[in-house]
Design an enzyme around this catalytic site. Structure first.
Site, PDB file in Angstrom:
ATOM      1  N   MET A  60     -61.137 -12.517  83.500  1.00 25.42           N
ATOM      2  CA  MET A  60     -62.236 -11.593  83.757  1.00 25.42           C
ATOM      3  C   MET A  60     -61.818 -10.126  83.812  1.00 25.42           C
ATOM      4  SD  MET A  60     -61.855 -10.424  87.183  1.00 25.42           S
ATOM      5  CE  MET A  60     -63.492 -10.164  87.852  1.00 25.42           C
ATOM      6  N   TYR A  61     -60.519  -9.832  83.819  1.00 21.87           N
ATOM      7  CA  TYR A  61     -60.101  -8.433  83.880  1.00 21.87           C
ATOM      8  C   TYR A  61     -60.545  -7.722  82.600  1.00 21.87           C
ATOM      9  CZ  TYR A  61     -57.023  -9.627  87.829  1.00 21.87           C
ATOM     10  OH  TYR A  61     -56.510 -10.052  89.042  1.00 21.87           O
ATOM     11  N   SER A  62     -61.395  -6.739  82.789  1.00 20.46           N
ATOM     12  CA  SER A  62     -61.960  -5.982  81.656  1.00 20.46           C
ATOM     13  C   SER A  62     -62.532  -6.924  80.600  1.00 20.46           C
ATOM     14  CB  SER A  62     -60.905  -5.054  81.040  1.00 20.46           C
ATOM     15  OG  SER A  62     -60.506  -4.068  81.964  1.00 20.46           O
TER      16      SER A  62
END
Length: 348
Positions: A60-62
């Site tokens: 889900m990071y960026s």
């Protein structure tokens, strides 16, 4: 660089890990503070040259951009057999059903998406990004075990949850002969020591290594009190940061930050080096996750490995601590609010 074992496994990792949430195209996640590919690649390369082989990211990071940037950089700059790639899953990745969580369907889907973005044949450490209370532990844990047996994942890890939940998961894995969690990614630093009550003793007793997120308390421990909240991250975190470092403990926090400054001055090093050296004094800590946004921050983190604190200095740093509110019970709602802001129109 002297490497250490992750928990009781045979896996060699650097005692400093790079937290890749810092890396991601700004238009896909955090426009204020994330580093796009052109800025991130030199930092990843410098970390490798410094001997760091441990890199942690999440799907889900960026919105997947972090995995993509990290994967391409490691393919260009590193020997895949020497680096340890850790990633995570659980948070929403798309609208609609089965776009989040830890069901068998979601796990089997998301691991393939992460492998594609990373450009990798396998993931060294696959971690659940908090617990999913809507899915039975048995379903989640067996699916994760199947990933290990399929060769897509080498080791399994977990992240912040109640100690009783983690104990239950470890017991279920033991009883069923499933691959066990070998690591716990935990929130632990001089301003947040509540995990010393239950989670850290549990991890020590089970040979689980801890990987520390927010080791510098989102920059607070790296600065004097008057500048402690001046980072771009602290200005954009909103209510969630207040859950982690509540104003109710302001007097204690200030005393701790002042103590870090005093010890740093005595050693002639930075405050960040003292905060990281304190973590290294704890036998349960395998590596702090350093979200390095500059060459200097990487160098300071590596230099902290040469700092040894005396017993008196440890007492000076620890004495001002007061009990904190247990944010774990409300973290899910804070996370959901952050996700609603991140993905316009999402209904959860």
């Amino acid at each position: 660089m002297d490497y250490v074992k992750l928990g009781t496994t045979g896996l060699d990792v650097s005692p400093i890990a790079i937290g890749a949430m810092t890396y991601g195209e700004p238009d896909r996640g955090h426009p204020v503070w994330s580093k796009g590919e052109d800025e991130a690649r030199p930092l990843i390369q410098h970390a490798l040259e410094a001997g760091i082989n441990f890199f942690d990211t999440a799907n889900m990071y960026s919105n997947g951009s972090s995995e993509e940037i990290l994967g391409r950089a490691l393919a260009d700059f590193a020997n895949r057999d020497e680096v340890v790639i850790a990633t995570k899953l659980r948070h929403p990745m798309r609208l609609g059903p089965n776009g989040r969580g830890l069901s068998r369907k979601t796990i089997m889907t998301e691991v393939d998406h992460s492998l594609t973005r990373l450009g990798a044949d396998y993931i060294d450490l696959y971690q659940i990004h908090r617990n999913d209370h809507s899915t039975p532990w048995d379903e989640t844990l067996e699916a994760l075990h199947d990933l290990v047996k399929a060769g897509k994942v080498r080791y399994l890890g977990a992240s912040s949850m109640h100690a009783w939940e983690f104990a239950k998961a470890l017991k279920l894995q033991e009883l069923n002969g499933w691959a066990k969690f070998v690591s716990m990614q935990d929130h632990y630093n001089l301003l947040a020591r509540e995990e010393e009550r239950e989670m850290i003793p549990l991890a020590l007793d089970n040979g689980v290594g801890t990987i520390i997120w927010s080791p510098l308390a989102r920059g607070r421990l790296a600065r004097a009190w008057d500048d402690a909240k001046s980072t771009s991250r602290s200005k954009t975190d909103g209510a969630y940061a207040d859950l982690l470092y509540s104003p109710a403990e302001e007097a204690s926090n200030r005393a701790i930050i002042d103590a870090v400054g005093q010890v740093a001055e005595a050693h002639g090093v930075s405050r960040a080096q003292i905060a990281l050296a304190w973590l290294r004094s704890k036998p349960v800590v395998t590596a702090p996750l350093v979200g390095a946004g500059s060459i200097q921050q990487i160098d300071e983190a590596v230099a902290s490995l040469d700092v040894t604190l005396s017993d008196d200095e440890l007492r000076t740093l620890e004495a001002p601590y007061t009990p904190r509110y247990d944010y774990q019970g409300v973290s899910d709602e804070a996370e959901m609010e952050a996700i609603r802001r991140r993905i316009p129109g999402m209904t959860l």
